[in-house]
Design an enzyme around this catalytic site. Sequence first.
Site, PDB file in Angstrom:
ATOM      1  N   GLY A  45       0.824  -1.231   0.027  1.00 25.34           N
ATOM      2  CA  GLY A  45      -0.141  -0.058   0.009  1.00 25.34           C
ATOM      3  C   GLY A  45       1.035   1.229  -0.081  1.00 25.34           C
ATOM      4  O   GLY A  45       1.883   1.279   0.507  1.00 25.34           O
ATOM      5  N   GLN A  50       2.960   9.978   1.355  1.00 30.16           N
ATOM      6  CA  GLN A  50       4.247   9.264   1.290  1.00 30.16           C
ATOM      7  C   GLN A  50       5.148   9.719   0.057  1.00 30.16           C
ATOM      8  O   GLN A  50       6.312   9.377   0.114  1.00 30.16           O
ATOM      9  CB  GLN A  50       4.015   7.799   1.239  1.00 30.16           C
ATOM     10  N   CYS A 108       5.713   0.357   7.406  1.00 27.21           N
ATOM     11  CA  CYS A 108       5.151   1.457   6.710  1.00 27.21           C
ATOM     12  C   CYS A 108       6.373   1.636   5.884  1.00 27.21           C
ATOM     13  O   CYS A 108       7.367   1.778   6.673  1.00 27.21           O
ATOM     14  CB  CYS A 108       4.640   2.508   7.560  1.00 27.21           C
ATOM     15  N   LEU A 109       6.222   2.007   4.750  1.00 21.13           N
ATOM     16  CA  LEU A 109       7.315   2.155   3.842  1.00 21.13           C
ATOM     17  C   LEU A 109       7.970   3.545   4.172  1.00 21.13           C
ATOM     18  O   LEU A 109       9.415   3.686   4.040  1.00 21.13           O
ATOM     19  CB  LEU A 109       6.939   2.347   2.325  1.00 21.13           C
ATOM     20  N   HIS A 150      -4.763   1.416   7.107  1.00 19.01           N
ATOM     21  CA  HIS A 150      -3.427   1.712   7.602  1.00 19.01           C
ATOM     22  C   HIS A 150      -3.282   2.990   6.549  1.00 19.01           C
ATOM     23  O   HIS A 150      -2.624   4.202   6.639  1.00 19.01           O
ATOM     24  CB  HIS A 150      -2.442   0.761   7.331  1.00 19.01           C
ATOM     25  N   GLU A 151      -3.494   2.734   4.959  1.00 15.26           N
ATOM     26  CA  GLU A 151      -3.138   3.889   4.162  1.00 15.26           C
ATOM     27  C   GLU A 151      -4.278   4.952   4.225  1.00 15.26           C
ATOM     28  O   GLU A 151      -3.892   6.065   3.995  1.00 15.26           O
ATOM     29  CB  GLU A 151      -3.587   3.095   2.689  1.00 15.26           C
ATOM     30  N   HIS A 154      -2.971   7.647   6.573  1.00 14.96           N
ATOM     31  CA  HIS A 154      -1.973   8.559   5.928  1.00 14.96           C
ATOM     32  C   HIS A 154      -2.779   9.616   5.547  1.00 14.96           C
ATOM     33  O   HIS A 154      -2.103  10.604   5.816  1.00 14.96           O
ATOM     34  CB  HIS A 154      -1.487   7.825   5.086  1.00 14.96           C
TER      35      HIS A 154
HETATM   36 ZN    ZN Z   1       2.474   3.582   6.019  1.00 11.21          ZN
END
Ligand code: ZN
Length: 196
Positions: A45, A50, A108-109, A150-151, A154
Amino acid sequence: MIYPIIAYGDPILRKVTRPVAEGEVDIKTIAENMFETMYNASGVGLAAPQVGLDIRIFVVDGSPMADDEDEENEGEPENPELIGFKKVFVNPQIIEESGDPWAFEEGCLSIPGLRADVFRPAEIKIRYQDTDWKVHEEVFAGIAARIIQHEYDHLEGKLFVDYLPALKKQMIRKKLSNISKGIVDADYRMRFYNKK
Ligand code: ZN
């Protein structure tokens, strides 16, 4: 085009994003670039903040998580609901969360090298537009719901580490501070807010 991924510590990850209107941005190209960036970093995701964009869009592809990693039940997908779970969510709005909260280890990236259990409700109902601006309303459960939650966070300026208990937060403080300064190992390109 692969965007650099914004690391923890950048204020853009804390901003509430704004809805996008049809014709305002090239939504298809943005989504394509976000998928490319996500795959390059082996993520499931990725949300617009991000990659430095303050608009309400995120992409998901849960198919890599459909199969169990251990060999035990080979051939049987562990999470069949994730097969073909590849989607773009434009202007999403979670309209309902239900079910018993359950723990799942999230990463998380933007926060490489850190994973932790987070409790979230099991099921969601979400309204969103696709890249043709068509409106959808769907219900998701299990890991699919988890990836979306989660996304979605953000887009609200929230990160999974916000949910951790105080003691755990204390334990990872130094690590988060290092990530914001660029003291971290990631095998994809990142942008660091506090890098000297
Ligand atoms: Zn994340």
